[in-house]
Scaffold this active site. Structure first.
Site: not given
Ligand code: GLU
Length: 351
Positions: A35, A48, A114-115, A187, A306
């Site tokens: 971005t 965008y 950013t992903d 994120k 567990e």
């Protein structure tokens, strides 16, 4: 006489400007897309296209960078980070290692979508062999948006990379003025500018008024390093997400398609649905490593709670979220395929 004085003064000024430029650290920028290089038709709408602008445009948009450091750059790739691949990670890691081995480069800043920024940051954290700063940054708003966050994020990333205090801290993410460590950063918001947090460790510091401030000194010991400089490909590791009502067939493709490792993003403390259990045991019988991680955002996945990990040969991911556990498992598998030797990597707190 006056002309001679003015001439001498000019020479002194020239030399002092040159020596100031020479004193500035050299920070090299690697642009990968995202971005921060995105552009849209409206300054107020959310539509965008990411990864549009080249490195020159991004650099020109923040001329103040050159006040902080001698900043050079290159467009290494143009990829929206949802399309990041293991081979692109290797390209990036090779290039960062090459740059930091040079005496004339003091730090590297990487612009990135950013992903998957947290995964790239962690991969580089484990594969870059240098105490020099490596800082990832990006943007939540495209360059054409009102109040785009990319320019200040980039500026703060360069401030951080140029700061001597950033040395020896591993790979850093700088977003929205926070400095976050690669092992814990994640994120946590899909749209807000405040999108990145370190949910377990908290931020390492912040950038304010052209200065990077850290809460604690850098760790005394360097973290684990995996040498991938001669590798062209990484072991195949997949992630399966656990949920109520899960069916065993979710796991079958990983067994059939020659995956070398499975990260199970379990419920609670990495717990496994009883329908998935037999498939994971089968995976171990075939030599596939199984890491239990958790879909819970905070807290560690611990051994022998567990699940009887020793009996089944499972690994617990400790503080790592599933996507980072995948990165570590891939790298651990480049060294060993013995699960007893892999578990300690996950519990080495100084990741
Ligand atoms: N999805 C794109 C990426 O991760 C754009 C999102 C962003 O950079 O914030 O590259």
């Amino acid at each position: 006489m006056n002309t001679i004085r003015i001439f001498l003064l000019l020479i002194v000024l020239c030399f002092s400007t040159l020596s100031m430029a020479a004193e500035k650290p050299h920070i090299h920028l690697l642009a990968t897309g995202g971005t921060i290089a995105g552009s849209g038709q409206s300054a107020t709408g959310s539509r965008y296209t990411p990864s549009q602008l080249g490195i020159e445009t991004v650099l020109e948009s923040v001329p103040q960078l050159q006040d902080v450091a001698h900043v050079t750059g290159e467009q290494l790739m143009k990829v929206s980070s949802q399309d990041m691949t293991d081979s692109l990670w290797l390209v990036l890691s090779h290039r960062v290692n090459e740059l930091l081995a040079r005496a004339d480069v003091q730090g590297v800043v990487i612009t990135h979508g950013t992903d998957t920024m947290e995964e790239t940051a962690y991969f580089l954290h484990l594969t870059v062999q240098s105490p020099k700063p490596v800082v990832l940054t990006g943007a939540m708003r495209a360059s054409t948006a009102l109040s785009a966050d990319g320019p200040l994020n980039l500026y703060n990333a360069v401030v951080t990379a140029a700061a001597p205090e950033s040395t020896g801290r591993g790979v850093l993410v700088v977003m929205n003025s926070l400095i976050l460590g690669a092992d814990d950063v994640t994120k946590t918001n899909t749209i807000q500018v405040q999108a990145f947090q370190s949910p377990n460790a908290g931020p390492l510091g912040y950038v304010f008024n052209n200065r990077a401030t850290y809460y604690h000194p850098a760790p005394a010991e360097p973290h684990t390093f995996f040498d991938v400089n001669r590798l062209q490909q990484l072991p195949r590791v997949g992630i399966v997400y656990g949920y109520a009502g899960m069916e065993a067939d979710m796991l079958a493709p990983l067994l059939a398609n020659k995956y070398q490792g499975i990260v199970y993003a379990g419920v609670g403390n990495g717990n496994i649905h009883q329908r998935a259990f037999p498939l994971l045991i089968q995976a171990r019988e075939r030599g596939i490593q199984v890491v239990r991680s958790a879909r819970i955002p905070t807290g560690p996945t611990t051994l022998e709670a567990e699940v009887d990990d020793t009996r089944y040969g499972f690994i617990a991911s400790g503080e790592l979220n599933p996507q980072k556990a995948r990165v570590l498992l891939m790298l651990a598998l480049t060294r060993t395929s013995d699960w007893k030797d892999i578990q300690p990597f996950f519990f080495n707190t100084n990741y």
